[in-house]
Design a protein around this motif. Sequence first.
Motif, PDB file in Angstrom:
ATOM      1  N   THR A  34      12.322  -4.122  -6.526  1.00 32.62           N
ATOM      2  CA  THR A  34      11.873  -5.287  -5.757  1.00 32.62           C
ATOM      3  C   THR A  34      10.495  -4.994  -5.181  1.00 32.62           C
ATOM      4  O   THR A  34      10.263  -3.952  -4.574  1.00 32.62           O
ATOM      5  CB  THR A  34      12.853  -5.594  -4.613  1.00 32.62           C
ATOM      6  N   PRO A  36       7.674  -6.382  -2.509  1.00 34.87           N
ATOM      7  CA  PRO A  36       7.530  -7.325  -1.400  1.00 34.87           C
ATOM      8  C   PRO A  36       6.592  -8.472  -1.757  1.00 34.87           C
ATOM      9  O   PRO A  36       5.584  -8.283  -2.441  1.00 34.87           O
ATOM     10  CB  PRO A  36       6.952  -6.461  -0.278  1.00 34.87           C
ATOM     11  N   ALA A  37       6.943  -9.662  -1.302  1.00 30.56           N
ATOM     12  CA  ALA A  37       6.122 -10.840  -1.582  1.00 30.56           C
ATOM     13  C   ALA A  37       4.752 -10.697  -0.920  1.00 30.56           C
ATOM     14  O   ALA A  37       4.591 -10.001   0.084  1.00 30.56           O
ATOM     15  CB  ALA A  37       6.824 -12.095  -1.066  1.00 30.56           C
ATOM     16  N   TRP A  38       3.777 -11.346  -1.505  1.00 23.59           N
ATOM     17  CA  TRP A  38       2.410 -11.332  -0.979  1.00 23.59           C
ATOM     18  C   TRP A  38       2.400 -11.977   0.403  1.00 23.59           C
ATOM     19  O   TRP A  38       2.881 -13.084   0.598  1.00 23.59           O
ATOM     20  CB  TRP A  38       1.508 -12.114  -1.921  1.00 23.59           C
ATOM     21  N   ASP A  39       1.861 -11.267   1.378  1.00 21.71           N
ATOM     22  CA  ASP A  39       1.741 -11.797   2.735  1.00 21.71           C
ATOM     23  C   ASP A  39       0.448 -12.607   2.820  1.00 21.71           C
ATOM     24  O   ASP A  39      -0.604 -12.102   3.214  1.00 21.71           O
ATOM     25  CB  ASP A  39       1.738 -10.655   3.749  1.00 21.71           C
ATOM     26  N   ARG A  40       0.529 -13.874   2.451  1.00 24.10           N
ATOM     27  CA  ARG A  40      -0.668 -14.723   2.408  1.00 24.10           C
ATOM     28  C   ARG A  40      -1.269 -14.921   3.787  1.00 24.10           C
ATOM     29  O   ARG A  40      -2.488 -15.045   3.946  1.00 24.10           O
ATOM     30  CB  ARG A  40      -0.332 -16.066   1.761  1.00 24.10           C
ATOM     31  N   ARG A 198       5.952  -1.805   1.931  1.00 18.21           N
ATOM     32  CA  ARG A 198       4.795  -2.364   1.209  1.00 18.21           C
ATOM     33  C   ARG A 198       3.818  -1.272   0.772  1.00 18.21           C
ATOM     34  O   ARG A 198       3.005  -1.498  -0.123  1.00 18.21           O
ATOM     35  CB  ARG A 198       4.063  -3.378   2.086  1.00 18.21           C
ATOM     36  N   GLN A 211      -4.735  -6.926  -0.908  1.00 21.31           N
ATOM     37  CA  GLN A 211      -4.334  -8.101  -0.138  1.00 21.31           C
ATOM     38  C   GLN A 211      -4.956  -8.130   1.249  1.00 21.31           C
ATOM     39  O   GLN A 211      -5.336  -9.201   1.744  1.00 21.31           O
ATOM     40  CB  GLN A 211      -2.805  -8.133  -0.007  1.00 21.31           C
TER      41      GLN A 211
END
Length: 296
Positions: A34, A36-40, A198, A211
């Motif tokens: 998994t 971690p999703a992008w922390d926009r 992350r 990011q």
Amino acid sequence: MSVIVVAVALVLLVGPLVLASMGLLRSPRGEPSTVPAWDRSLTIHSTLLYTLAFNLTFFIQELLLVLPKALTPGLQPTLFHNNHKWVGDNPLASLFQGTGALATVLAALVCMGLLRHARGTTLRLFLVWMAYCGLFMALPQVVIGALSGGSDVGMAMDYLQLAPWVKTVSALAALLAMPLAAMWLARPLLGLADPPSRIATPRSRTRFMFQVATLPAILGTVLVIPFRVPREALEVVLLPVLVAWIGVAWMQAGAWRLDAIETRGMGTGSTRWLLLAVVGLLLVFQLLLRPGIAFY
């Protein structure tokens, strides 16, 4: 001069490319199950804070180029949003062309000191970018000053009658300081990871650095352009690109090798106030400072 040119090529191009290549070769194959999703929200925060930090640092530089001249007999300076000028004559004017770079370095050092005790993602990001812009606006000026007596720092060097070898040593020291400063600032940037997973692997640290720093610096550089116009196209674009590239290239290239990071990620709040701050600063630059403020 040839030594400085070779050193510039090593610092700006070869060094980051070699470091990034080492990361690719040494990173273990495969990814965690998994990712971690992008922390926009963090990327947007960092972009807006980079924009603020760049322009505030540039203002500090120009203001501290103007104030010593304003206190010097025979000089009448004017401050603009993207430059300054003066009328009159005094030999000290050449020396005071170096005070802007000195001011941004001092501001950077203060921010680096405050960063050790700062809490909160927004404040820490702001201090990192203020320190970054302060250092990476000033250090290249030392290198340029060693090569060109017509540049700001070059005029100060000539006023001080620095020998050519002293200029060369100063330029090489500034070039050495660039990757060191970039990697020092990379740690608190990685420390904003929330959750710590992350940045658990070399590849994830490279991803997170893109990011939190690389993409924001690219986007922030675009946002900086309206603050600088009208001016010559080269001046409008070259300085922001140079400031963003020199340090962020090392951060991105070397993120993989930074481990044992103390994470202090606390999440980000609304971007509304940051966006209002950027717009407000742009209005100050274009409506108040663009016509010029005379210091006489």
